[in-house]
Enzyme design. Structure first.
Site, mmCIF file in Angstrom:
data_model
loop_
_atom_site.group_PDB
_atom_site.id
_atom_site.type_symbol
_atom_site.label_atom_id
_atom_site.label_comp_id
_atom_site.label_asym_id
_atom_site.label_seq_id
_atom_site.Cartn_x
_atom_site.Cartn_y
_atom_site.Cartn_z
ATOM 1 N N HIS A 87 2.560 2.148 -3.259
ATOM 2 C CA HIS A 87 1.344 3.003 -4.060
ATOM 3 C C HIS A 87 2.370 4.150 -4.316
ATOM 4 O O HIS A 87 0.876 5.477 -4.307
ATOM 5 C CB HIS A 87 -0.021 2.625 -2.792
ATOM 6 C CG HIS A 87 -0.432 1.506 -3.605
ATOM 7 N ND1 HIS A 87 -2.279 1.092 -2.689
ATOM 8 C CD2 HIS A 87 -0.286 0.421 -3.875
ATOM 9 C CE1 HIS A 87 -2.390 0.150 -3.316
ATOM 10 N NE2 HIS A 87 -1.295 -0.596 -4.408
ATOM 11 N N ASP A 139 0.645 -1.081 -0.102
ATOM 12 C CA ASP A 139 0.526 -0.068 -0.098
ATOM 13 C C ASP A 139 0.857 1.064 -0.410
ATOM 14 O O ASP A 139 2.343 0.800 -0.535
ATOM 15 C CB ASP A 139 -1.480 -0.054 0.832
ATOM 16 C CG ASP A 139 -2.410 1.189 0.843
ATOM 17 O OD1 ASP A 139 -2.561 1.558 0.598
ATOM 18 O OD2 ASP A 139 -3.236 -0.090 0.633
#
Length: 483
Positions: A244, A221
């Site tokens: 991310h 993430d």
């Protein structure tokens, strides 16, 4: 001669006294000592908490020591207020239970609360053993999904240093920083596979003066995610990937969110990440403010979305994108960003038509597209670019006149508001107005302290370019059509 000798002896004795006092000022509480009974390859939950209790009560500077070796830990919440500064020195590896139900707290494996002058160090590893938890995580489908266990939480902690520590395979966020002041991460290592769900490296909310330096983060993430109420943050010499990117947000999901201001991200390298420099807010959001955000001296290596402002962030399609975000974004800069993009759309600004982005600066952008689906391009919606310097036309949100630069003079261009329409343009002097009712928010998950961001591994990609602007959207600059 005698007087000189006396002076030398006096200084020597003074230094010895100071040195001895310094040594005596730090008391060590070893969890493997006879008093606490901790042993490698066994659970040391009780031994560690007992050692902490004694160290916290010490009037002198204290250190809780976990020697080299592998130890089981069901969970521990280390509470203050301690009588003096305290250090938890982990030289070995602490392992969490694989099954979340076996962790002593439902949302926290290791927590630090209400502490001042804390140091977490030692070169050791906090192994969350989160593989089973990732498989059970269904938050991308189930709005009532169970919260997952964060590896290490800091709540109401001040003047703290985290150095030479590894967080491995957390079940959820690796580090969560909430309501803290003056916290520094140095030489930390954060590691989880790219497919691990919701494993943000460091999440920061309602905190001030947080620094992350010389740190390596690879997760499934956001490498670093920034929630509301944060200011005076600085991230330098950080490597991110997989993951991310480094994200402001997501914001606007709750009432009374506090502003995010004063964030500097500098000398950062993104390796094979979904996003690079990102700001994200929910559509149909509550009001909020993001300002003074600066990404500078950034290297992108095979990044899907190198530069992105996304005010229609909706990873689970549970949002009403017809109602614009109410989070105002202003005074944002992207400077000296180079490297490679794996998608043609390297610069993508999707700002709110209700409160357009203002004073956005792009300078020194040198990105190349590594694929074969067209030419590198950019897209801008509802954003006023205050400055464009040393940026190619393709990455400057349209075919603006060339930017002329020299050592003594820089000529920047402030674009007018334009809309692309069938590859023709027409100039507008104002943005469209949108009338709508505030949507009911019962269907959206509330995150609060446990999980401010719960983006699944299928985070938004922007691998295609809209051929023309939607009729309902006003844009600043051109929308570059797909070749």
């Amino acid at each position: 001669m005698d007087q000189k000798l006396m002076n030398v002896l006096t200084i020597f004795l003074f230094l010895m006294l100071a040195f001895t006092t310094k040594i005596q000022s730090s008391v060590v509480f070893d969890v493997t000592s006879a008093k606490y009974g901790g042993k490698p390859n066994s659970d040391i939950t009780k031994a560690l908490l007992n050692a902490w209790t004694d160290a916290c009560a010490s009037p002198r500077e204290s250190k809780v020591l976990v020697p080299k070796g592998t130890y089981g830990l069901k969970g521990a919440i280390f509470r203050g207020h301690c009588k003096a500064s305290i250090e938890l020195q982990v030289r070995g590896t602490l392992q969490a239970p694989k099954d979340t139900s076996q962790v002593t707290s439902p949302d926290t494996w290791v927590g630090f609360r209400y502490l001042n002058r804390l140091t977490l160090s030692g070169g050791g590893t906090f192994d969350g053993r989160g593989a089973l938890s990732w498989k059970q995580n269904d938050c991308n489908e189930n709005k009532n999904c169970k919260s997952r266990v964060v590896n290490i939480r800091f709540d109401f902690v001040n003047d703290t240093i985290i150095k030479d520590i590894t967080s491995l395979d957390s079940k959820n966020f690796h580090f969560n920083v909430f309501a803290c002041h003056n916290v520094t991460f140095q030489h930390a290592t954060i590691t989880a596979p790219g497919e691990s769900v919701n494993t943000d490296g460091i999440h920061i909310a309602r905190s001030t003066m947080v620094t992350v330096a010389n740190t390596s983060i690879g997760t499934g993430d956001d490498c670093i995610s920034i929630g509301d109420g944060t200011s005076q943050l600085k991230f330098t010499n950080v490597t991110c990937g997989p993951g991310h990117g480094i994200s402001i947000g997501s914001l606007g999901g709750h009432r009374d969110e506090q502003p995010v201001t004063g964030v500097i991200i500098k000398n950062v390298t993104f390796n094979n990440t979904q996003n690079g420099a990102r700001i994200k807010t929910w559509p149909a959001s509550y009001a909020g403010l993001v300002s003074d955000i600066h990404y500078e001296d950034i290297t992108m290596v095979n990044v899907s979305n190198p530069i992105i402002i996304d005010q229609e962030y909706c990873p689970w399609n549970l949002c009403n994108k017809q109602i614009p975000s109410k989070v105002k974004i202003s005074n944002v800069s992207f400077k000296n960003i180079k490297g490679t993009s794996t998608t043609p759309l390297a610069v993508n600004f999707i700002c709110s038509r209700s409160v357009p982005c203002e004073n956005v600066e792009i300078a020194g952008i040198d990105l190349t597209y590594t694929g074969h689906k067209g030419l590198i391009t950019s897209q801008c919606s509802n954003v006023k670019l205050a400055t464009i310097v040393n940026v190619t036309k393709a990455l400057a949100c349209g075919n603006y006149p060339p930017i002329i630069t020299s050592k003594n003079h820089t000529k920047s261009h402030t674009p007018t508001i334009s809309r692309s329409k069938n590859y023709q343009t027409e100039t507008k002097n104002q943005t469209d107005s949108v009338v709508g009712n505030e949507p009911a928010r019962g269907h959206q998950r509330k995150y609060a302290l446990i999980a401010t961001s719960l983006a699944p591994k299928s985070d938004d990609y922007f691998s295609t370019v809209t051929p023309s602007a939607p009729k309902s959207r006003s844009t600043y600059g051109w929308l570059q059509p797909m070749p």
